[in-house]
Design an enzyme around this catalytic site. Structure first.
Site, PDB file in Angstrom:
ATOM      1  N   HIS A 160       0.846  -1.201   0.000  1.00  0.00           N
ATOM      2  CA  HIS A 160       0.000   0.000   0.000  1.00  0.00           C
ATOM      3  C   HIS A 160       0.879   1.247   0.000  1.00  0.00           C
ATOM      4  CE1 HIS A 160      -3.347  -2.655   1.265  1.00  0.00           C
ATOM      5  NE2 HIS A 160      -4.121  -1.712   0.753  1.00  0.00           N
ATOM      6  N   LYS A 192      -0.427   4.797   4.654  1.00  0.00           N
ATOM      7  CA  LYS A 192      -1.293   3.850   5.389  1.00  0.00           C
ATOM      8  C   LYS A 192      -0.693   3.532   6.750  1.00  0.00           C
ATOM      9  CE  LYS A 192      -3.775  -0.522   4.839  1.00  0.00           C
ATOM     10  NZ  LYS A 192      -5.047   0.054   5.279  1.00  0.00           N
TER      11      LYS A 192
HETATM   12  P1  NAD Z   1      -7.181   9.447   4.915  1.00  0.00           P
HETATM   13  O1  NAD Z   1      -6.165   9.601   6.006  1.00  0.00           O
HETATM   14  O2  NAD Z   1      -6.928  10.069   3.589  1.00  0.00           O
HETATM   15  O3  NAD Z   1      -8.597   9.961   5.415  1.00  0.00           O
HETATM   16  C1  NAD Z   1      -9.126   9.750   6.696  1.00  0.00           C
HETATM   17  C2  NAD Z   1      -9.896  10.995   6.978  1.00  0.00           C
HETATM   18  O4  NAD Z   1     -10.769  10.842   8.080  1.00  0.00           O
HETATM   19  C3  NAD Z   1      -8.957  12.151   7.317  1.00  0.00           C
HETATM   20  O5  NAD Z   1      -9.130  13.169   6.343  1.00  0.00           O
HETATM   21  C4  NAD Z   1      -9.441  12.593   8.678  1.00  0.00           C
HETATM   22  O6  NAD Z   1      -9.404  13.996   8.814  1.00  0.00           O
HETATM   23  C5  NAD Z   1     -10.875  12.104   8.648  1.00  0.00           C
HETATM   24  N1  NAD Z   1     -11.475  12.100   9.972  1.00  0.00           N
HETATM   25  C6  NAD Z   1     -10.916  11.710  11.126  1.00  0.00           C
HETATM   26  N2  NAD Z   1     -11.788  11.925  12.120  1.00  0.00           N
HETATM   27  C7  NAD Z   1     -12.901  12.441  11.553  1.00  0.00           C
HETATM   28  C8  NAD Z   1     -14.138  12.877  12.058  1.00  0.00           C
HETATM   29  N3  NAD Z   1     -14.399  12.841  13.378  1.00  0.00           N
HETATM   30  N4  NAD Z   1     -15.081  13.341  11.199  1.00  0.00           N
HETATM   31  C9  NAD Z   1     -14.827  13.390   9.894  1.00  0.00           C
HETATM   32  N5  NAD Z   1     -13.641  13.018   9.341  1.00  0.00           N
HETATM   33  C10 NAD Z   1     -12.707  12.549  10.187  1.00  0.00           C
HETATM   34  O7  NAD Z   1      -7.408   7.877   4.747  1.00  0.00           O
HETATM   35  P2  NAD Z   1      -8.156   7.131   3.554  1.00  0.00           P
HETATM   36  O8  NAD Z   1      -7.152   6.622   2.599  1.00  0.00           O
HETATM   37  O9  NAD Z   1      -9.293   7.954   3.079  1.00  0.00           O
HETATM   38  O10 NAD Z   1      -8.704   5.858   4.345  1.00  0.00           O
HETATM   39  C11 NAD Z   1      -9.634   5.989   5.402  1.00  0.00           C
HETATM   40  C12 NAD Z   1      -9.873   4.617   6.011  1.00  0.00           C
HETATM   41  O11 NAD Z   1     -10.468   3.773   5.028  1.00  0.00           O
HETATM   42  C13 NAD Z   1      -8.592   3.900   6.468  1.00  0.00           C
HETATM   43  O12 NAD Z   1      -8.904   3.152   7.623  1.00  0.00           O
HETATM   44  C14 NAD Z   1      -8.284   2.974   5.312  1.00  0.00           C
HETATM   45  O13 NAD Z   1      -7.521   1.850   5.680  1.00  0.00           O
HETATM   46  C15 NAD Z   1      -9.684   2.593   4.905  1.00  0.00           C
HETATM   47  N6  NAD Z   1      -9.837   2.103   3.533  1.00  0.00           N
HETATM   48  C16 NAD Z   1     -10.758   1.117   3.368  1.00  0.00           C
HETATM   49  C17 NAD Z   1     -11.032   0.654   2.107  1.00  0.00           C
HETATM   50  C18 NAD Z   1     -12.127  -0.381   1.953  1.00  0.00           C
HETATM   51  O14 NAD Z   1     -12.429  -0.784   0.815  1.00  0.00           O
HETATM   52  N7  NAD Z   1     -12.754  -0.804   3.058  1.00  0.00           N
HETATM   53  C19 NAD Z   1     -10.354   1.150   0.991  1.00  0.00           C
HETATM   54  C20 NAD Z   1      -9.417   2.174   1.196  1.00  0.00           C
HETATM   55  C21 NAD Z   1      -9.166   2.643   2.486  1.00  0.00           C
END
Ligand code: NAD
Length: 266
Positions: A154, A158
């Site tokens: 990744h 991450k």
């Molecule tokens: P990222 O760091 O770009 O985004 C996470 C966001 O959440 C940040 O912008 C942060 O400010 C925000 N956040 C934190 N607390 C918050 C709150 N109280 N209210 C609103 N926003 C808040 O990360 P990402 O790449 O977007 O990934 C997010 C999550 O999704 C991670 O856990 C990642 O592993 C997961 N993910 C899952 C899949 C899937 O298919 N299930 C795919 C990609 C990523």
């Protein structure tokens, strides 16, 4: 009827990809786009983030569930727990894509979400969810005679490792062989001065650059190797799967639904 969707993580990579998918889909509407409190994006026109000038809302710092049919949440475990509690109290279904929950947090989530429909997946892509099924078959047919290793790669931002998807793949393989992943998983062999333990499932991790997500499960037996690989080339694969899950659970009774349910694989 148009499905009214709230999306959290407005400043995140996945939150933005999901919001774009919601506005691009004719039968869904982005009605609440939520950033972390204090984020510089609060008050910004959502149109400028999703690239759709017809989107009238601004980014908010409050998850307002008054006129919402379903929530899609990709944030952080602490934030997902807060959002799940709000959904349970308001009776609104929720799709959760956040990964990295501890066992205790996962148990909390399950107890919070007993009164609404929810779909949580470590990976919402169609290909990965099909791969779980293929892995289960491979493990049944050649697992007992194979050394099984799982590698994932990744992007450098991450924070959890191994990925939730790699762990889910490990569970698919271990379950199919009648084992508990906890008993057979090997995450770090650096301290062991010994040959590979028969029946173990090894995990290895790469964090580099902008890799969206790659997973390979290797079954290596005498004279042959089978590798099942999935490569995501854009976050749109996860975003469209999460949107499909939201459309699926929106009118379902309370319960925990899986992507296998959504894709008709269960
Ligand atoms: P990222 O760091 O770009 O985004 C996470 C966001 O959440 C940040 O912008 C942060 O400010 C925000 N956040 C934190 N607390 C918050 C709150 N109280 N209210 C609103 N926003 C808040 O990360 P990402 O790449 O977007 O990934 C997010 C999550 O999704 C991670 O856990 C990642 O592993 C997961 N993910 C899952 C899949 C899937 O298919 N299930 C795919 C990609 C990523």
């Amino acid at each position: 009827m148009t499905l009214r969707i709230a999306v959290t993580g407005a400043s995140g990579r996945m939150g933005q990809a999901v919001a774009r998918a919601v506005t691009a889909e004719p039968n869904t509407e982005l009605v609440n786009f939520v950033a972390r409190p204090g984020s510089h994006l609060v008050g910004t026109a959502a149109a400028s983030i999703v690239g759709d000038e017809n989107c009238p809302i601004t980014v908010s710092e409050v998850l307002d569930l008054d006129a919402v049919d379903v929530v899609i949440d990709f944030t952080l475990p602490e934030s997902s727990l807060v959002n799940a509690r709000a959904c349970a109290e308001a009776g609104v279904p929720i799709v959760i894509g956040t990964t990295g929950f501890s066992e205790a947090e996962q148990a909390d989530l399950a107890s919070i979400l007993t009164s609404v429909a929810c779909c949580q997946a470590a990976n919402f892509s169609t290909g990965v969810n099909l791969a779980y099924r293929l892995l289960s078959l491979a493990a049944q047919v050649m697992g007992a005679d194979s050394d099984i290793e799982i590698h994932e790669a990744h992007h450098k931002h991450k924070i959890d490792a191994p990925s939730g998807t790699a762990l889910a793949m490990g569970h698919a393989v271990a379950d199919a062989m009648g084992h508990s992943l906890q008993d057979v998983a090997r995450y770090d062999r650096s301290a062991a001065r010994e040959a590979r333990e028969p029946g173990s499932i090894g995990f290895s991790v790469t964090r580099a650059g902008d890799i969206v997500g790659e997973h390979t499960v290797l079954f290596s037996s005498e004279g042959e190797r089978l590798e099942i690989t999935h490569k995501a080339s854009s976050r749109n694969a996860f975003a469209s799967g999460a949107l499909r899950a939201a459309q699926f659970i929106a009118d379902k009774p309370a319960g925990a639904y899986t992507m296998a349910d959504v894709l008709g694989l269960s």
